[in-house]
Design a protein around this motif. Structure first.
Motif, mmCIF file in Angstrom:
data_model
loop_
_atom_site.group_PDB
_atom_site.id
_atom_site.type_symbol
_atom_site.label_atom_id
_atom_site.label_comp_id
_atom_site.label_asym_id
_atom_site.label_seq_id
_atom_site.Cartn_x
_atom_site.Cartn_y
_atom_site.Cartn_z
ATOM 1 N N LYS A 387 -32.200 -66.428 55.475
ATOM 2 C CA LYS A 387 -32.337 -66.202 54.033
ATOM 3 C C LYS A 387 -31.733 -64.861 53.644
ATOM 4 O O LYS A 387 -31.836 -63.882 54.367
ATOM 5 N N LYS A 388 -31.125 -64.847 52.453
ATOM 6 C CA LYS A 388 -30.529 -63.610 51.946
ATOM 7 C C LYS A 388 -31.650 -62.703 51.421
ATOM 8 O O LYS A 388 -32.496 -63.137 50.642
ATOM 9 N N THR A 389 -31.655 -61.441 51.888
ATOM 10 C CA THR A 389 -32.673 -60.507 51.385
ATOM 11 C C THR A 389 -31.997 -59.272 50.807
ATOM 12 O O THR A 389 -30.826 -59.008 51.078
ATOM 13 N N GLU A 390 -32.745 -58.533 50.009
ATOM 14 C CA GLU A 390 -32.208 -57.303 49.410
ATOM 15 C C GLU A 390 -33.336 -56.277 49.299
ATOM 16 O O GLU A 390 -34.508 -56.628 49.343
ATOM 17 N N GLY A 454 -40.414 -40.523 28.862
ATOM 18 C CA GLY A 454 -40.912 -41.315 29.979
ATOM 19 C C GLY A 454 -40.626 -40.665 31.319
ATOM 20 O O GLY A 454 -39.713 -39.865 31.456
ATOM 21 N N ILE A 455 -41.454 -40.991 32.303
ATOM 22 C CA ILE A 455 -41.199 -40.539 33.674
ATOM 23 C C ILE A 455 -41.125 -41.789 34.547
ATOM 24 O O ILE A 455 -41.993 -42.657 34.460
ATOM 25 N N MET A 456 -40.073 -41.884 35.330
ATOM 26 C CA MET A 456 -39.936 -43.047 36.204
ATOM 27 C C MET A 456 -39.734 -42.572 37.622
ATOM 28 O O MET A 456 -38.921 -41.691 37.862
ATOM 29 N N SER A 457 -40.484 -43.123 38.544
ATOM 30 C CA SER A 457 -40.197 -42.802 39.936
ATOM 31 C C SER A 457 -40.363 -44.056 40.768
ATOM 32 O O SER A 457 -41.142 -44.943 40.432
ATOM 33 N N SER A 458 -39.586 -44.113 41.824
ATOM 34 C CA SER A 458 -39.603 -45.346 42.602
ATOM 35 C C SER A 458 -39.385 -45.042 44.065
ATOM 36 O O SER A 458 -38.941 -43.961 44.423
ATOM 37 N N ARG A 459 -39.698 -46.002 44.892
ATOM 38 C CA ARG A 459 -39.407 -45.852 46.316
ATOM 39 C C ARG A 459 -39.179 -47.235 46.915
ATOM 40 O O ARG A 459 -39.738 -48.234 46.443
ATOM 41 N N VAL A 460 -38.364 -47.252 47.940
ATOM 42 C CA VAL A 460 -38.040 -48.527 48.578
ATOM 43 C C VAL A 460 -39.247 -49.037 49.349
ATOM 44 O O VAL A 460 -39.900 -48.282 50.070
ATOM 45 N N ILE A 461 -39.568 -50.327 49.177
ATOM 46 C CA ILE A 461 -40.703 -50.876 49.922
ATOM 47 C C ILE A 461 -40.267 -51.900 50.962
ATOM 48 O O ILE A 461 -41.086 -52.480 51.638
ATOM 49 N N GLY A 462 -38.966 -52.123 51.069
ATOM 50 C CA GLY A 462 -38.498 -53.016 52.117
ATOM 51 C C GLY A 462 -37.556 -54.078 51.590
ATOM 52 O O GLY A 462 -37.266 -54.127 50.403
ATOM 53 N N PHE A 463 -37.053 -54.891 52.517
ATOM 54 C CA PHE A 463 -36.152 -55.978 52.131
ATOM 55 C C PHE A 463 -36.973 -57.230 51.836
ATOM 56 O O PHE A 463 -37.885 -57.568 52.576
ATOM 57 N N ARG A 464 -36.658 -57.893 50.711
ATOM 58 C CA ARG A 464 -37.357 -59.116 50.334
ATOM 59 C C ARG A 464 -36.325 -60.158 49.899
ATOM 60 O O ARG A 464 -35.181 -59.811 49.620
ATOM 61 N N PRO A 465 -36.761 -61.421 49.780
ATOM 62 C CA PRO A 465 -35.794 -62.451 49.407
ATOM 63 C C PRO A 465 -35.032 -62.103 48.121
ATOM 64 O O PRO A 465 -35.601 -61.555 47.171
#
Ligand SMILES: Nc1nc2c(ncn2[C@@H]2O[C@H](COP(=O)(O)OP(=O)(O)OP(=O)(O)O)[C@@H](O)[C@H]2O)c(=O)[nH]1
Ligand SMILES: [Mg+2]
Length: 592
Positions: A387-390, A454-465
């Protein structure tokens, strides 16, 4: 002398470095007011920590090794490596903002490693600080992350890092950081290790020195390490090679100190092993077990680095050839652990942990005199079980309630799913999970959607479909159709049709992107047109040109707003956006 090994961890900007600096001052390790752990030029300019750094202080009879870590999510893998090599963490949480995505990430990693954090509720001087509520939220976060009873029983220290004040109770007066230092001594167990056993040390960070070559920062778990010693470097897989330590340092304030030997429990920096890598064990004999591997996060985005071939190529850079760029990138690979590069082919494909990770590399290169161009960053797709994940990210957004609706709608279109929403005092905190692909290029629009509030922050949580097709509203580009000097007169006319990236008198070339268009379609324009001269004076005085301030393109903004058919040109003096095909005719031909 007893040793304590700790790391300071937190979300970006919650005050780790300021607190570390204050500890250095109070313990007399640093007297110069201008000295900070954020010692790198880019760190100083941006006010953020980019590289995890070690320091040591002496408090009473104890040596405390401290690692100040970066809070920005792009550098999260630095933190993870560090956590493996220390005995406890000081988790700093802003008394107003409370736990944020990176707080969650670094705490989760710490708890999984069995560490028992000390919580510092920091910036209690902020007018909107709410230490009680934040402390409650931190407790809930511990619970949520599956903390055990011992971990849940965390000590809390309240602080104003900027003033060098810590206290155990909100109502205490507070004079200095002694309460925090005492808590560290009492709660962190002394770094143990059998000094007489054969040597075992593990590298958790890399460094580079022009004279000494690649260096490693690591912790000695057992035995003694001597300067000049012949050692064995062992990969977690068991592969070994021999080398000699040519330099041995321990840390001392913001400096490193040449030493003849160091013992189990201490954190040291070594030179001499030219190909040492994170996670390798340095030991004395072939039969010793290597220490468990240290996981390194995979890259999530990639882009091409190319030789600049714009009409202005070579004007401003000192190092411009493929060979020079390649050598520089190879040097970067020595220390930039999250970075991968594919040198096959004409263009170098660079893989990184996020736009900021790449932007910092480019910024460093241009300051050293390099000139190059890069393509638009793309997310990396993987194949997992057919399966393709991103890559997916967790995004936390704080906005005034009035903007919440717009944000939820926009994030939805970018395939992000809202997982939580809290409202308090007219502010909404929205939490989403969505593909990195949808978020790329959203930050600029977000600022407009929230009127900068606005304040936006994010972090990678892994590869998913793979999340499916995402329709983004692309801003059109305003492309120059001529070369020459941009004139105020024409810019004043063009500014009604979009927003401009350049000021009058800037040199442009055909195919250079000088602004965006509000209509969403590309538009070829002539920014070099002057006012028609005529013999007759127009009625009334010449109106003074009313130019709206332009939006300067920085490397980060460029990486974010650029289109797939564009290049970002980076030189020591300029950052320009351009079309890959410079003439309108070529662009039309290739669009077909
Ligand atoms: N009001 C207030 N501001 C503070 C305090 N401590 C730090 N700050 C400010 O918060 C900002 C961020 O501080 P840093 O120490 O750089 O934060 P950091 O956690 O090291 O940031 P990163 O390393 O980039 O994640 C700076 O503008 C500091 O002046 C404090 O106790 N009170
Ligand atoms: Mg910092």
């Amino acid at each position: 002398m007893e040793i304590r090994n700790i790391a300071i961890i937190a979300h970006v900007d919650h005050g780790k470095t300021t607190l570390t600096d204050a500890i250095l001052r109070q313990t007399g390790m640093v007297t110069d007011e201008s000295v900070s752990m954020d010692s790198n030029t880019l760190e100083k300019e941006r006010g953020i920590t980019i590289y995890a750094k070690n320091t040591s202080i002496f408090y009473k009879d104890t040596k405390i090794n401290i690692v100040d870590t970066p809070g920005h999510a792009d550098f999260g893998s630095e933190v993870e490596r560090v956590l493996r090599s220390i005995d406890s963490v000081v988790l700093v949480v802003d008394a107003q903002e409370g736990p944020m995505p990176q707080t969650r990430f670094v705490l989760k990693k710490s708890l999984e490693l069995g560490l028992k954090p000390i919580v510092v509720i920091n910036k209690i001087d902020k007018p909107a600080a709410q230490p009680d509520i934040v402390q409650e939220e931190v407790f809930e976060l511990f619970l949520d992350l599956g903390a055990n009873d011992e971990q849940l029983d965390f000590p809390v220290v309240y602080a104003i890092g900027r003033e060098g004040i810590a206290k155990l109770h909100m109502e205490d007066e507070g004079h200095d950081l002694t309460p925090l230092l005492e808590t560290i001594i009492a709660k962190v167990h002394p770094a143990a290790g059998d000094v007489s056993a054969p040597l075992r040390m593990q590298a958790f960070n890399l460094g580079y020195d022009n004279f000494l070559g690649r260096m490693a920062v690591g912790r000695i778990y057992e035995g003694t390490l001597k300067d000049g010693q012949t050692v064995i470097a062992k990969k977690p897989t068991g592969e070994t090679r021999t080398g000699r330590i040519t330099k041995l340092y321990t840390f001392h304030g913001t400096e490193r100190k040449d030493v003849k030997e160091a013992i189990a429990g201490d954190i040291v920096m070594i030179a001499g092993l030219a190909d040492i890598f994170i996670g390798e064990t340095i030991c004395e004999n072939e039969t010793q077990e290597p220490l468990p591997a240290i996981h390194i996060d995979e890259p999530t985005i990639s882009l091409n680095f190319l030789v600049n071939d714009s009409p202005f190529a070579g004007r401003e850079g000192k190092f411009v050839t493929t060979k020079q760029i390649r050598e520089r990138l190879e040097k970067e690979l020595e220390i930039n652990v999250g970075l991968h590069i594919d040198f096959e082919g004409e263009n170098y494909k660079v893989y990184g942990r996020g736009e900021l990770h790449i932007a910092i590399l480019l910024e460093n290169m241009r300051r050293e005199g390099y000139e190059l161009q890069v393509s638009q960053p793309q997310v990396i797709f993987k194949e997992e079980e057919g399966k393709k994940t991103e890559p997916f990210e967790e995004v936390t957004i704080d906005v005034p309630d009035v903007s919440a609706g717009t944000i939820i709608e926009k994030m939805g279109r970018r395939k992000a799913i809202m997982t939580n929403m809290k409202q308090l005092n007219g502010q909404s905190r929205l939490t989403f999970e969505g593909p990195t692909r949808g978020l790329l290029g959203y930050r600029g629009e977000f600022v407009i959607d929230t009127k900068g509030e606005g304040i936006m922050s994010s972090r990678v949580i892994g590869f998913r479909p793979y999340a499916g097709e995402i329709q983004k509203r692309m801003a059109g580009a305003m492309v120059s159709m001529t070369s020459g000097k941009a004139l105020g007169f024409s810019l004043a006319n063009l500014q009604d049709r979009g927003s401009l990236y350049i000021a009058p008198a800037v040199e442009v070339y055909e195919g250079m992107v000088i602004g965006d268009t509000s209509k969403g379609l590309d538009m070829a324009v002539n920014p070099t047109k002057g006012k028609q001269l005529s013999n007759m004076r127009s009625s009334g005085a010449d109106e003074a040109l009313q130019l709206v301030p332009h939006h300067e393109i920085t490397i980060e903004i460029g990486l974010e707003i650029m289109g797939p058919d564009e290049y970002l040109e980076v030189t020591p003096k300029s950052v320009r956006l351009r079309k890959q095909y410079l003439t309108e005719g070529e662009r039309k031909r290739h669009a077909r």
